[in-house]
Design an enzyme around this catalytic site. Structure first.
Site, PDB file in Angstrom:
ATOM      1  N   LYS A  78      -8.828   5.482 -14.161  1.00  0.00           N
ATOM      2  CA  LYS A  78      -8.619   4.384 -13.212  1.00  0.00           C
ATOM      3  C   LYS A  78      -9.443   3.204 -13.685  1.00  0.00           C
ATOM      4  O   LYS A  78     -10.421   3.380 -14.403  1.00  0.00           O
ATOM      5  CB  LYS A  78      -9.092   4.795 -11.811  1.00  0.00           C
TER       6      LYS A  78
ATOM      7  N   ASP B  22      -1.893  -0.825  -9.405  1.00  0.00           N
ATOM      8  CA  ASP B  22      -2.426  -0.183  -8.195  1.00  0.00           C
ATOM      9  C   ASP B  22      -2.540  -1.340  -7.199  1.00  0.00           C
ATOM     10  O   ASP B  22      -1.867  -2.377  -7.380  1.00  0.00           O
ATOM     11  CB  ASP B  22      -3.783   0.491  -8.492  1.00  0.00           C
TER      12      ASP B  22
HETATM   13  O1  2IT Z   1      -2.569   5.859  -7.775  1.00  0.00           O
HETATM   14  C1  2IT Z   1      -1.662   5.952  -8.633  1.00  0.00           C
HETATM   15  O2  2IT Z   1      -1.146   7.026  -8.932  1.00  0.00           O
HETATM   16  C2  2IT Z   1      -1.232   4.724  -9.287  1.00  0.00           C
HETATM   17  N1  2IT Z   1      -1.764   3.662  -8.979  1.00  0.00           N
HETATM   18  C3  2IT Z   1      -0.193   4.764 -10.373  1.00  0.00           C
HETATM   19  C4  2IT Z   1      -0.822   5.051 -11.687  1.00  0.00           C
HETATM   20  C5  2IT Z   1       0.107   4.981 -12.870  1.00  0.00           C
HETATM   21  O3  2IT Z   1      -0.406   5.171 -13.984  1.00  0.00           O
HETATM   22  O4  2IT Z   1       1.307   4.751 -12.727  1.00  0.00           O
END
Ligand code: 2IT
Length: 447
Positions: free
Chosen positions: A124, A164
């Protein structure tokens, strides 16, 4: 392993990182029993290794606003776990972003990605940049400055960011443009959530919300229920809420509430297609006010300042906004107003007290890492398309998304069915995700 001991250690090392500690606690308490049946996990100290990120990049991001003033923000990328695939997870731009928030999200992402059936590790990132009130040009300059630091931490087989909260297709476009310029390679697979004309998967914008509703359908069906004509209250009005509202309406449910940081919009006759389209304008305006829906549709949407979506009578509650947005008191209010199901779409949207309350009252509950996994799963499908230089049709992607959500539901049932026949979706999702990551870590040795 004893959850309390591990938590005491972690809390001493990371004082005040409450969201991170909350996420770890929730997982450890539900896997403890299974973990202790595997002495090989204990010997390899799997849990102690799994709760800490592999590495964290922190960097300064400096950019110039429309007035010509110099602005400085902090940027982060947390590479949490790469046992089952390259690091994968979104970027969050929000004024409240701190390492604790991104560590909780990266930790959750590791288990969620394991549930998708696709080979993706957990990560993240993001920034304390606040998109509220920013112009398009300011967003572009910030995204470009952010990428000048991030670009050499990521790669299509290394770490693949996506969107996100505060990061959607527009931001991914600006970031990809700068990545391409710096890397001098047209590596579409380095980011997901791209525009559909340059490597983005069809249905990726809808996928989190659509997947959440497919999961909800499986959960309801297993409980002998149906979504048709049910009243749905959802929070937020961003990308996830938009996808969820679209699919809920398509499946015959009535979306009676959406909300924002300013309050709630009640929609007694159910959300219309025009209103769903308008959610996109609301997000693009960067005003962050749900009241705009009531201004645009007077008489149809009624705004109340300071209230949450959980104050509106409904059958099914879908938190689609932010962590800890649904408290134990909210859970009690929902129950009083007739709610009998809550599928968490946001990451850790429900406070622990709310989850325990739902479960103690027999209210159907499923956690975010299972319910919202369709988003990152479709990112995984985007990576596959990029790696093979092809583009699938909407039907192909939707069929695969359906299949993945069904499989996630099956894993929850397999690992979460209790001796009394009740399905504990929290345990099910955590144990299924954990077993996959732990086994891979064990097989890869002590690293
Ligand atoms: O919380 C999540 O799963 C997302 N923000 C998507 C992450 C992604 O790599 O598509």
């Amino acid at each position: 392993m004893k959850t309390a001991d591990i938590m005491a250690n972690l809390a001493a090392k990371h004082p005040g990182e409450n969201e991170y500690l909350q996420a770890v606690q929730e997982v450890l308490e539900s896997i403890e029993e299974v973990y202790n049946q595997h002495p090989e996990f204990e010997k390899a100290k799997i849990v102690e290794r799994m709760v800490e990120p592999d590495r964290i990049f922190t960097f300064r991001v400096t950019w110039v606003d429309d007035k010509g003033d110099v602005q400085t923000n902090l940027g982060y990328r947390i590479q949490f776990n790469s046992a089952i695939g390259p690091y994968k997870g979104g970027l969050r731009f929000h004024k409240a972003v701190v390492p604790s928030m991104l560590k909780f999200l990266g930790f959750e992402q590791t288990f969620k990605n394991a549930l998708t059936t696709l080979p993706m590790g957990g990560a993240k990132g993001g920034s304390d940049f606040d998109p509220v009130g920013k112009s398009n040009d300011e967003i572009m300059r910030f995204c470009q400055a952010f990428m000048t630091e991030l670009w050499n931490c990521i790669g299509p087989d290394q770490d693949i960011p996506a969107g996100d909260v505060g990061v959607g297709g527009r931001e991914i476009g600006f970031m990809y443009g700068m990545y391409k310029k710096l890397a001098r390679e047209y590596n579409t697979g380095v980011l997901t959530g791209k525009g559909s004309t340059w490597g983005g998967s069809i249905l990726r914008p809808e996928a989190t919300g659509f997947g959440a509703l497919y999961f909800t359908q499986h959960l309801l069906e297993t409980a002998g229920k149906n979504i048709k004509d049910k009243k749905v209250a959802l929070s937020g009005f961003g990308n996830v809420a938009w996808g969820a509202a679209t699919k809920a309406k398509e499946l015959g449910a009535k979306v009676v509430a959406i909300s924002g940081p300013d309050g709630v919009c009640e929609i007694p006759d159910g959300i219309t297609d025009e209103m769903i389209d308008y959610m996109l304008d609301m997000r693009a305006s960067n005003r962050n006010k749900v009241e705009d829906m009531a201004t645009k549709f007077p008489g149809k949407a009624k705004f109340t300042a300071g209230k949450k979506a959980w104050s509106v009578a409904c059958d099914i509650a879908l938190p689609c906004a932010f962590q800890n947005e649904l408290s134990e008191d909210d859970a009690k209010e929902l129950e009083k107003n007739g709610c009998w199901c809550c599928c968490e779409v946001s990451n850790m949207g429900c406070q622990p007290g709310a989850i325990h309350y739902f479960q103690s009252k027999g209210i159907l509950f499923a956690p975010g890492k299972a319910v919202n996994a369709g988003g990152v799963a479709t990112s995984g499908l985007e990576m596959t398309q990029n790696a093979s230089h092809i583009s699938w049709s909407a039907k192909e992607v939707d069929d695969k998304l359906h299949f993945i959500m069904q499989s996630i539901h099956e894993q929850c049932v397999k690992y979460g069915t209790q001796p009394d026949g009740r399905i504990d979706y929290v345990k099910g999702a955590n144990i299924a995700g954990f077993m996959k990551v732990a086994t891979a870590m064990l097989e890869q040795g002590i690293i």
